[in-house]
Design a protein around this motif. Structure first.
Motif, PDB file in Angstrom:
ATOM      1  N   TYR A  90       6.016  -3.575   7.210  1.00 46.59           N
ATOM      2  CA  TYR A  90       5.425  -2.659   8.177  1.00 46.59           C
ATOM      3  C   TYR A  90       4.748  -1.474   7.498  1.00 46.59           C
ATOM      4  CZ  TYR A  90       8.163  -5.181  11.683  1.00 46.59           C
ATOM      5  OH  TYR A  90       8.688  -6.152  12.495  1.00 46.59           O
ATOM      6  N   LEU A  91       3.771  -0.941   8.187  1.00 48.98           N
ATOM      7  CA  LEU A  91       3.067   0.250   7.715  1.00 48.98           C
ATOM      8  C   LEU A  91       4.051   1.369   7.406  1.00 48.98           C
ATOM      9  CD1 LEU A  91       0.465   1.987   7.306  1.00 48.98           C
ATOM     10  CD2 LEU A  91       0.511   2.425   9.772  1.00 48.98           C
ATOM     11  N   GLU A  92       5.057   1.529   8.246  1.00 44.01           N
ATOM     12  CA  GLU A  92       6.014   2.618   8.057  1.00 44.01           C
ATOM     13  C   GLU A  92       6.947   2.378   6.869  1.00 44.01           C
ATOM     14  OE1 GLU A  92       9.604   1.367  11.097  1.00 44.01           O
ATOM     15  OE2 GLU A  92       7.929   2.523  11.894  1.00 44.01           O
ATOM     16  N   ASP A  93       7.013   1.143   6.362  1.00 38.67           N
ATOM     17  CA  ASP A  93       7.840   0.869   5.179  1.00 38.67           C
ATOM     18  C   ASP A  93       7.292   1.611   3.962  1.00 38.67           C
ATOM     19  OD1 ASP A  93       9.407  -0.831   6.689  1.00 38.67           O
ATOM     20  OD2 ASP A  93       8.387  -2.648   6.022  1.00 38.67           O
ATOM     21  N   SER A  94       5.988   1.516   3.800  1.00 37.74           N
ATOM     22  CA  SER A  94       5.298   2.227   2.720  1.00 37.74           C
ATOM     23  C   SER A  94       3.822   2.283   3.084  1.00 37.74           C
ATOM     24  CB  SER A  94       5.477   1.524   1.370  1.00 37.74           C
ATOM     25  OG  SER A  94       4.640   2.116   0.393  1.00 37.74           O
ATOM     26  N   GLU A  95       3.407   3.414   3.591  1.00 42.00           N
ATOM     27  CA  GLU A  95       2.015   3.540   4.027  1.00 42.00           C
ATOM     28  C   GLU A  95       1.053   3.334   2.861  1.00 42.00           C
ATOM     29  OE1 GLU A  95      -0.882   6.730   6.371  1.00 42.00           O
ATOM     30  OE2 GLU A  95       1.315   6.877   6.544  1.00 42.00           O
ATOM     31  N   GLU A  96       1.422   3.830   1.694  1.00 44.93           N
ATOM     32  CA  GLU A  96       0.548   3.700   0.523  1.00 44.93           C
ATOM     33  C   GLU A  96       0.335   2.236   0.153  1.00 44.93           C
ATOM     34  OE1 GLU A  96       0.339   5.003  -4.216  1.00 44.93           O
ATOM     35  OE2 GLU A  96       2.147   5.402  -3.025  1.00 44.93           O
ATOM     36  N   LEU A  97       1.427   1.465   0.070  1.00 45.13           N
ATOM     37  CA  LEU A  97       1.305   0.059  -0.305  1.00 45.13           C
ATOM     38  C   LEU A  97       0.658  -0.771   0.797  1.00 45.13           C
ATOM     39  CD1 LEU A  97       4.683  -0.603  -2.163  1.00 45.13           C
ATOM     40  CD2 LEU A  97       2.389  -0.429  -3.155  1.00 45.13           C
ATOM     41  N   PHE A  98       0.946  -0.424   2.052  1.00 44.64           N
ATOM     42  CA  PHE A  98       0.351  -1.167   3.166  1.00 44.64           C
ATOM     43  C   PHE A  98      -1.170  -1.002   3.153  1.00 44.64           C
ATOM     44  CE2 PHE A  98      -0.854  -2.207   7.474  1.00 44.64           C
ATOM     45  CZ  PHE A  98       0.018  -3.218   7.837  1.00 44.64           C
ATOM     46  N   ARG A  99      -1.635   0.206   2.931  1.00 48.84           N
ATOM     47  CA  ARG A  99      -3.080   0.450   2.914  1.00 48.84           C
ATOM     48  C   ARG A  99      -3.719  -0.178   1.669  1.00 48.84           C
ATOM     49  NH1 ARG A  99      -3.944   2.989   7.284  1.00 48.84           N
ATOM     50  NH2 ARG A  99      -2.590   4.636   8.116  1.00 48.84           N
ATOM     51  N   PHE A 100      -2.988  -0.221   0.577  1.00 50.50           N
ATOM     52  CA  PHE A 100      -3.479  -0.897  -0.630  1.00 50.50           C
ATOM     53  C   PHE A 100      -3.641  -2.393  -0.351  1.00 50.50           C
ATOM     54  CE2 PHE A 100      -2.776  -3.056  -4.714  1.00 50.50           C
ATOM     55  CZ  PHE A 100      -3.697  -2.401  -5.528  1.00 50.50           C
ATOM     56  N   LEU A 101      -2.660  -2.979   0.332  1.00 48.76           N
ATOM     57  CA  LEU A 101      -2.736  -4.395   0.701  1.00 48.76           C
ATOM     58  C   LEU A 101      -3.916  -4.649   1.627  1.00 48.76           C
ATOM     59  CD1 LEU A 101      -1.564  -7.290   0.900  1.00 48.76           C
ATOM     60  CD2 LEU A 101      -0.086  -6.450   2.741  1.00 48.76           C
ATOM     61  N   ASN A 102      -4.099  -3.789   2.602  1.00 50.85           N
ATOM     62  CA  ASN A 102      -5.196  -3.960   3.549  1.00 50.85           C
ATOM     63  C   ASN A 102      -6.553  -3.858   2.851  1.00 50.85           C
ATOM     64  OD1 ASN A 102      -6.173  -4.252   6.315  1.00 50.85           O
ATOM     65  ND2 ASN A 102      -6.846  -2.129   6.132  1.00 50.85           N
ATOM     66  N   HIS A 103      -6.651  -2.941   1.904  1.00 51.27           N
ATOM     67  CA  HIS A 103      -7.912  -2.743   1.180  1.00 51.27           C
ATOM     68  C   HIS A 103      -8.250  -3.958   0.312  1.00 51.27           C
ATOM     69  CE1 HIS A 103     -11.181  -0.469  -0.623  1.00 51.27           C
ATOM     70  NE2 HIS A 103     -10.736  -0.805  -1.830  1.00 51.27           N
ATOM     71  N   HIS A 104      -7.214  -4.598  -0.239  1.00 48.44           N
ATOM     72  CA  HIS A 104      -7.416  -5.754  -1.124  1.00 48.44           C
ATOM     73  C   HIS A 104      -6.913  -7.040  -0.456  1.00 48.44           C
ATOM     74  CE1 HIS A 104      -8.524  -3.119  -4.455  1.00 48.44           C
ATOM     75  NE2 HIS A 104      -7.479  -2.367  -4.160  1.00 48.44           N
ATOM     76  N   ARG A 105      -7.070  -7.099   0.831  1.00 48.10           N
ATOM     77  CA  ARG A 105      -6.525  -8.216   1.613  1.00 48.10           C
ATOM     78  C   ARG A 105      -7.056  -9.573   1.150  1.00 48.10           C
ATOM     79  NH1 ARG A 105      -6.394  -8.443   8.243  1.00 48.10           N
ATOM     80  NH2 ARG A 105      -5.690 -10.607   8.456  1.00 48.10           N
ATOM     81  N   LYS A 106      -8.351  -9.680   0.906  1.00 52.55           N
ATOM     82  CA  LYS A 106      -8.938 -10.967   0.524  1.00 52.55           C
ATOM     83  C   LYS A 106      -8.332 -11.505  -0.764  1.00 52.55           C
ATOM     84  CE  LYS A 106     -13.435 -10.604   2.820  1.00 52.55           C
ATOM     85  NZ  LYS A 106     -14.915 -10.599   2.626  1.00 52.55           N
ATOM     86  N   GLU A 107      -8.088 -10.614  -1.718  1.00 56.44           N
ATOM     87  CA  GLU A 107      -7.519 -11.043  -2.986  1.00 56.44           C
ATOM     88  C   GLU A 107      -6.101 -11.591  -2.804  1.00 56.44           C
ATOM     89  OE1 GLU A 107      -9.496  -8.422  -2.331  1.00 56.44           O
ATOM     90  OE2 GLU A 107      -9.719  -7.197  -4.128  1.00 56.44           O
ATOM     91  N   PHE A 108      -5.301 -10.881  -1.995  1.00 54.61           N
ATOM     92  CA  PHE A 108      -3.932 -11.337  -1.761  1.00 54.61           C
ATOM     93  C   PHE A 108      -3.914 -12.608  -0.909  1.00 54.61           C
ATOM     94  CE2 PHE A 108      -2.973  -7.025  -3.125  1.00 54.61           C
ATOM     95  CZ  PHE A 108      -1.810  -7.197  -3.850  1.00 54.61           C
ATOM     96  N   GLU A 109      -4.825 -12.700   0.059  1.00 54.72           N
ATOM     97  CA  GLU A 109      -4.912 -13.909   0.885  1.00 54.72           C
ATOM     98  C   GLU A 109      -5.156 -15.132   0.010  1.00 54.72           C
ATOM     99  OE1 GLU A 109      -8.030 -13.137   3.672  1.00 54.72           O
ATOM    100  OE2 GLU A 109      -6.647 -12.457   5.244  1.00 54.72           O
ATOM    101  N   GLU A 110      -6.095 -15.010  -0.924  1.00 54.68           N
ATOM    102  CA  GLU A 110      -6.421 -16.156  -1.772  1.00 54.68           C
ATOM    103  C   GLU A 110      -5.272 -16.491  -2.714  1.00 54.68           C
ATOM    104  OE1 GLU A 110      -9.951 -17.687  -4.754  1.00 54.68           O
ATOM    105  OE2 GLU A 110     -10.364 -16.558  -2.928  1.00 54.68           O
ATOM    106  N   PHE A 111      -4.592 -15.474  -3.215  1.00 54.25           N
ATOM    107  CA  PHE A 111      -3.458 -15.724  -4.105  1.00 54.25           C
ATOM    108  C   PHE A 111      -2.405 -16.583  -3.404  1.00 54.25           C
ATOM    109  CE2 PHE A 111       0.894 -14.601  -5.258  1.00 54.25           C
ATOM    110  CZ  PHE A 111       0.908 -14.922  -6.610  1.00 54.25           C
TER     111      PHE A 111
END
Length: 250
Positions: free
Chosen positions: A33-54
């Motif tokens: 969840y966003l509230e777990d770690s806003e910094e990491l959640f937004r980092f994931l969202n910004h690099h979503r395509k890279e993580f999706e492909e991984f």
């Protein structure tokens, strides 16, 4: 190597701790969840395509994400020597448990409307356990009017909601807010639960339709069994359908 895979490799080189943390977080619990770690959640969202492909290339999993919630989803189990009962997965199979979960999804959607809220709001919906119990009591009596003497509020509390609420907490669908000690001892009906974003990944209408069809089929089977003096099965045949998250906002 694809552009997305190359970018993830570059991310690992430049931000190893963040990438490593996210890869672990996404498999440590069913939902991130966003509230777990806003910094990491937004980092994931910004690099979503890279993580999706991984996850797709190496595991065949889907990364599902909205504005408040992320998870990885697998639709296939590879070790067929492990039975379904031996797997760590969210699953209800008993009829009343499935109905209890359906009640929560419908109650959640009704409460959003009643409180003029949406699943995308910054603050999550909170509800009083006693109100949810009353909703379930009415729903069970509506589904089984001939069994009103069985489905009392206390029966539903003890035999339906008590087991499923602990599972829903474990898999991060709801969160119990511990009573303020300054208020003294509170009754269980006054406990406050928070509806976590994962609930919005389930289509209540579709799941309700599937469950009601199962109940209809079960009722027909019961009529046949009564004629042959056999006991009907208590489990829902297609209960797996009730446990597949379907993200309207995915």
């Amino acid at each position: 190597m694809s552009d997305s895979a190359l970018k993830l490799y570059e991310l690992i080189e430049s931000k190893p701790e963040k990438v490593r943390a996210l890869l672990n977080i996404l498999i440590e619990s069913p939902y991130f969840y966003l509230e777990d770690s806003e910094e990491l959640f937004r980092f994931l969202n910004h690099h979503r395509k890279e993580f999706e492909e991984f996850f797709k290339v190496f595991y065949g999993w889907d990364l599902i994400m909205d504005s408040k919630c992320a998870r990885v989803y697998k639709d296939k189990w590879y070790n067929d020597k492990i039975s379904s009962s031996g797997r760590e997965q969210f699953h209800f199979s008993k009829r009343d448990e499935c109905i209890g979960f359906m009640c929560l999804l419908n109650f959640y959607e009704d409460q959003l409307v009643e409180n003029n809220m949406s699943a995308e709001d910054k603050m999550n919906l909170k509800f009083r356990f006693g109100d949810f119990l009353k909703y379930c009591h009415n729903k069970f009596n509506g589904l089984f009017p001939e069994n009103e003497d069985i489905y009392s509020a206390e029966y539903i509390r003890k035999n339906v909601l008590k087991p499923i609420m602990s599972e829903l907490e474990k898999y991060r669908f709801i969160k119990l807010w511990k009573p303020d000690s300054s208020l003294g001892s509170l009754k269980a009906d006054d406990y406050i639960y928070e509806a976590l974003p994962a609930l919005s990944h389930y289509n209540a209408a579709r799941l309700s339709q599937a469950l009601l069809q199962d109940l209809k089929d079960d009722s027909q089977a019961t009529d046949i069994n009564e004629e042959s003096h056999e006991e009907p099965e208590e489990n829902i045949e297609n209960s797996a359908d009730l446990n597949e998250g379907e993200g309207d906002r995915v």
